[in-house]
Design a protein around this motif. Structure first.
Motif, PDB file in Angstrom:
ATOM      1  N   TYR A  30      61.103  71.850  74.258  1.00 36.90           N
ATOM      2  CA  TYR A  30      60.125  70.928  73.607  1.00 36.90           C
ATOM      3  C   TYR A  30      59.570  70.893  71.914  1.00 36.90           C
ATOM      4  CZ  TYR A  30      60.705  67.992  77.887  1.00 36.90           C
ATOM      5  OH  TYR A  30      61.397  67.677  78.690  1.00 36.90           O
ATOM      6  N   THR A  31      59.486  72.316  71.482  1.00 30.94           N
ATOM      7  CA  THR A  31      59.241  72.621  70.044  1.00 30.94           C
ATOM      8  C   THR A  31      60.178  72.998  69.119  1.00 30.94           C
ATOM      9  OG1 THR A  31      58.186  74.557  70.876  1.00 30.94           O
ATOM     10  CG2 THR A  31      56.989  72.235  70.751  1.00 30.94           C
ATOM     11  N   ASN A  32      59.866  73.161  68.404  1.00 27.41           N
ATOM     12  CA  ASN A  32      61.230  74.046  67.149  1.00 27.41           C
ATOM     13  C   ASN A  32      60.378  74.352  66.157  1.00 27.41           C
ATOM     14  OD1 ASN A  32      59.245  71.471  65.460  1.00 27.41           O
ATOM     15  ND2 ASN A  32      61.017  70.853  64.638  1.00 27.41           N
ATOM     16  N   ASP A  33      59.562  74.469  66.257  1.00 24.26           N
ATOM     17  CA  ASP A  33      58.764  76.447  65.467  1.00 24.26           C
ATOM     18  C   ASP A  33      58.021  77.032  66.022  1.00 24.26           C
ATOM     19  OD1 ASP A  33      55.863  75.317  64.902  1.00 24.26           O
ATOM     20  OD2 ASP A  33      57.528  73.429  64.304  1.00 24.26           O
ATOM     21  N   ALA A  34      57.171  78.425  65.541  1.00 22.42           N
ATOM     22  CA  ALA A  34      56.448  78.996  66.296  1.00 22.42           C
ATOM     23  C   ALA A  34      54.818  78.356  66.579  1.00 22.42           C
ATOM     24  CB  ALA A  34      56.778  80.175  65.830  1.00 22.42           C
ATOM     25  N   ASP A  35      54.801  77.972  65.287  1.00 22.61           N
ATOM     26  CA  ASP A  35      53.241  77.461  65.869  1.00 22.61           C
ATOM     27  C   ASP A  35      53.691  76.603  66.973  1.00 22.61           C
ATOM     28  OD1 ASP A  35      52.237  79.000  63.918  1.00 22.61           O
ATOM     29  OD2 ASP A  35      52.490  78.031  62.209  1.00 22.61           O
ATOM     30  N   SER A  36      54.508  75.689  66.883  1.00 24.80           N
ATOM     31  CA  SER A  36      53.820  74.271  68.202  1.00 24.80           C
ATOM     32  C   SER A  36      54.025  75.270  68.591  1.00 24.80           C
ATOM     33  CB  SER A  36      55.418  73.345  67.788  1.00 24.80           C
ATOM     34  OG  SER A  36      55.414  72.741  66.376  1.00 24.80           O
ATOM     35  N   HIS A  37      55.212  75.510  69.295  1.00 20.85           N
ATOM     36  CA  HIS A  37      55.730  76.873  70.357  1.00 20.85           C
ATOM     37  C   HIS A  37      54.381  77.145  70.966  1.00 20.85           C
ATOM     38  CE1 HIS A  37      58.105  78.952  73.661  1.00 20.85           C
ATOM     39  NE2 HIS A  37      57.128  79.778  73.266  1.00 20.85           N
ATOM     40  N   ASN A  38      53.022  78.068  69.925  1.00 22.23           N
ATOM     41  CA  ASN A  38      52.502  78.630  70.224  1.00 22.23           C
ATOM     42  C   ASN A  38      51.297  77.514  70.843  1.00 22.23           C
ATOM     43  OD1 ASN A  38      53.379  81.044  70.069  1.00 22.23           O
ATOM     44  ND2 ASN A  38      52.765  80.947  68.124  1.00 22.23           N
ATOM     45  N   ASP A  39      51.348  76.796  70.127  1.00 21.41           N
ATOM     46  CA  ASP A  39      50.319  75.757  70.473  1.00 21.41           C
ATOM     47  C   ASP A  39      50.884  74.810  72.245  1.00 21.41           C
ATOM     48  OD1 ASP A  39      48.552  76.006  68.112  1.00 21.41           O
ATOM     49  OD2 ASP A  39      49.765  74.154  67.639  1.00 21.41           O
ATOM     50  N   LEU A  40      52.055  74.570  71.888  1.00 22.73           N
ATOM     51  CA  LEU A  40      52.379  73.958  73.423  1.00 22.73           C
ATOM     52  C   LEU A  40      51.884  75.250  74.780  1.00 22.73           C
ATOM     53  CD1 LEU A  40      53.273  71.685  75.206  1.00 22.73           C
ATOM     54  CD2 LEU A  40      55.374  72.393  74.363  1.00 22.73           C
ATOM     55  N   PHE A  41      52.303  77.090  74.160  1.00 17.73           N
ATOM     56  CA  PHE A  41      52.375  77.587  75.469  1.00 17.73           C
ATOM     57  C   PHE A  41      50.844  77.498  75.437  1.00 17.73           C
ATOM     58  CE2 PHE A  41      51.311  81.173  77.387  1.00 17.73           C
ATOM     59  CZ  PHE A  41      52.557  81.760  77.789  1.00 17.73           C
ATOM     60  N   GLN A  42      50.015  77.989  74.339  1.00 20.31           N
ATOM     61  CA  GLN A  42      48.352  77.580  74.647  1.00 20.31           C
ATOM     62  C   GLN A  42      47.531  76.688  75.303  1.00 20.31           C
ATOM     63  OE1 GLN A  42      46.075  78.015  71.686  1.00 20.31           O
ATOM     64  NE2 GLN A  42      43.452  78.121  72.704  1.00 20.31           N
ATOM     65  N   GLU A  43      48.463  75.123  75.930  1.00 14.75           N
ATOM     66  CA  GLU A  43      47.723  74.207  76.043  1.00 14.75           C
ATOM     67  C   GLU A  43      48.099  73.915  77.227  1.00 14.75           C
ATOM     68  OE1 GLU A  43      45.890  70.789  76.669  1.00 14.75           O
ATOM     69  OE2 GLU A  43      45.906  71.603  75.082  1.00 14.75           O
ATOM     70  N   ILE A  44      49.628  74.921  77.577  1.00 13.57           N
ATOM     71  CA  ILE A  44      50.238  74.590  79.709  1.00 13.57           C
ATOM     72  C   ILE A  44      49.706  75.443  80.179  1.00 13.57           C
ATOM     73  CG2 ILE A  44      52.079  75.070  81.096  1.00 13.57           C
ATOM     74  CD1 ILE A  44      53.715  73.475  78.702  1.00 13.57           C
ATOM     75  N   THR A  45      48.814  76.396  79.446  1.00 11.01           N
ATOM     76  CA  THR A  45      48.098  77.562  80.063  1.00 11.01           C
ATOM     77  C   THR A  45      46.993  77.352  80.572  1.00 11.01           C
ATOM     78  OG1 THR A  45      49.733  79.889  78.679  1.00 11.01           O
ATOM     79  CG2 THR A  45      47.188  80.044  79.687  1.00 11.01           C
ATOM     80  N   ILE A  46      46.069  76.284  79.732  1.00  5.41           N
ATOM     81  CA  ILE A  46      45.105  74.832  80.151  1.00  5.41           C
ATOM     82  C   ILE A  46      45.198  74.959  80.722  1.00  5.41           C
ATOM     83  CG2 ILE A  46      43.133  73.950  79.242  1.00  5.41           C
ATOM     84  CD1 ILE A  46      43.200  75.405  75.901  1.00  5.41           C
ATOM     85  N   GLN A  47      46.039  73.800  80.887  1.00  3.62           N
ATOM     86  CA  GLN A  47      46.342  73.479  81.786  1.00  3.62           C
ATOM     87  C   GLN A  47      46.721  73.636  83.491  1.00  3.62           C
ATOM     88  OE1 GLN A  47      45.722  70.029  81.565  1.00  3.62           O
ATOM     89  NE2 GLN A  47      45.292  70.366  79.243  1.00  3.62           N
ATOM     90  N   LEU A  48      47.064  74.743  83.158  1.00  2.55           N
ATOM     91  CA  LEU A  48      47.274  75.414  84.718  1.00  2.55           C
ATOM     92  C   LEU A  48      46.118  76.345  84.816  1.00  2.55           C
ATOM     93  CD1 LEU A  48      50.841  77.503  83.592  1.00  2.55           C
ATOM     94  CD2 LEU A  48      50.430  76.143  85.459  1.00  2.55           C
ATOM     95  N   TRP A  49      45.477  76.737  83.922  1.00  3.15           N
ATOM     96  CA  TRP A  49      44.064  77.219  84.678  1.00  3.15           C
ATOM     97  C   TRP A  49      42.939  76.090  84.924  1.00  3.15           C
ATOM     98  CZ3 TRP A  49      41.589  81.410  85.411  1.00  3.15           C
ATOM     99  CH2 TRP A  49      40.351  81.409  85.382  1.00  3.15           C
ATOM    100  N   LYS A  50      43.111  75.560  84.711  1.00  5.51           N
ATOM    101  CA  LYS A  50      42.169  74.138  85.651  1.00  5.51           C
ATOM    102  C   LYS A  50      42.677  73.388  86.207  1.00  5.51           C
ATOM    103  CE  LYS A  50      40.712  71.969  80.243  1.00  5.51           C
ATOM    104  NZ  LYS A  50      40.839  70.967  79.601  1.00  5.51           N
ATOM    105  N   ALA A  51      44.007  73.103  86.398  1.00  6.45           N
ATOM    106  CA  ALA A  51      44.144  72.839  87.807  1.00  6.45           C
ATOM    107  C   ALA A  51      44.410  74.031  88.813  1.00  6.45           C
ATOM    108  CB  ALA A  51      45.668  72.206  87.787  1.00  6.45           C
ATOM    109  N   PHE A  52      44.025  75.159  88.621  1.00  9.75           N
ATOM    110  CA  PHE A  52      45.131  76.314  89.524  1.00  9.75           C
ATOM    111  C   PHE A  52      43.814  76.237  91.000  1.00  9.75           C
ATOM    112  CE2 PHE A  52      44.908  81.039  90.861  1.00  9.75           C
ATOM    113  CZ  PHE A  52      46.197  81.313  91.397  1.00  9.75           C
ATOM    114  N   PRO A  53      41.900  75.942  90.363  1.00 10.76           N
ATOM    115  CA  PRO A  53      41.982  75.790  92.021  1.00 10.76           C
ATOM    116  C   PRO A  53      41.986  74.979  92.978  1.00 10.76           C
ATOM    117  CG  PRO A  53      40.323  76.178  89.494  1.00 10.76           C
ATOM    118  CD  PRO A  53      41.591  76.272  89.633  1.00 10.76           C
ATOM    119  N   LYS A  54      42.892  74.245  92.465  1.00  7.12           N
ATOM    120  CA  LYS A  54      43.419  73.038  93.469  1.00  7.12           C
ATOM    121  C   LYS A  54      44.742  73.209  93.812  1.00  7.12           C
ATOM    122  CE  LYS A  54      40.780  69.373  90.961  1.00  7.12           C
ATOM    123  NZ  LYS A  54      41.075  68.573  89.177  1.00  7.12           N
ATOM    124  N   PHE A  55      45.437  74.161  93.351  1.00 10.12           N
ATOM    125  CA  PHE A  55      47.121  74.448  93.762  1.00 10.12           C
ATOM    126  C   PHE A  55      46.377  75.383  95.077  1.00 10.12           C
ATOM    127  CE2 PHE A  55      50.032  78.071  94.583  1.00 10.12           C
ATOM    128  CZ  PHE A  55      50.897  77.123  94.660  1.00 10.12           C
TER     129      PHE A  55
END
Length: 166
Positions: A27-52
């Motif tokens: 879903y990205t085409n450059d390193a900065d976008s990749h890193n931003d998306l990776f960080q956002e996904i990690t944040i969303q995983l962290w927020k949702a993890f207690p409900k897993f």
């Protein structure tokens, strides 16, 4: 969050981080976008993890959160996550060394070019299918019924045939 829960999350993330990287490459085409998306996904995983609850495998849950986050960000800001210009050479799907030769490479290139033309949800479904996920896992990840996943995949296959054989 308790230290035990935090440790469990970090361990699971480290063991399965290739999933997040593959989604980011898709879903990205450059390193900065990749890193931003990776960080956002990690944040969303962290927020949702207690409900897993563990009703599904962690990796299936991770695919679902990751793909939903990527698709949501793409829809909110097309300049941050660009699916149209993605270079699919960087996306690694499972293929054995015995299967890999020049013919397969050409076929994969043509297939990836065709996949680029699909909408976001269809790309996610193809991504999971190419990762050897069964329809039950695909349906759980995308939040659709197993029958719907099968029907969508059959339609996508037909659409890809049309794109590849005009």
């Amino acid at each position: 969050m308790s230290k035990e829960l935090e440790h469990s999350f970090v361990t699971q993330l480290e063991e399965n981080q290739n999933i997040v990287h593959k989604i980011c490459r898709l879903y990205t085409n450059d390193a900065d976008s990749h890193n931003d998306l990776f960080q956002e996904i990690t944040i969303q995983l962290w927020k949702a993890f207690p409900k897993f609850r563990g009703d599904s495998k962690f990796s299936t849950w991770m695919y679902r959160v990751g793909l939903n986050t990527a698709i949501t960000l793409y829809r909110k800001s097309k300049r941050s996550v660009n699916t149209g210009a993605q270079d699919f050479d960087t996306v690694s799907f499972k293929i054995t060394a015995d299967e890999y030769d020049d013919t397969v490479e050409v076929q994969l290139r043509l297939m990836y070019d065709a996949v680029k033309q699909l909408n976001d949800i269809d790309k996610a479904l193809v991504f999971l299918y190419l990762e050897d996920k069964n329809y039950k896992e695909i349906s759980e990840t995308l939040g659709i019924t197993e029958v719907n996943a099968r029907v969508k995949m059959n339609r996508i296959k037909e659409k890809l045939r049309t794109i590849l054989n005009p």
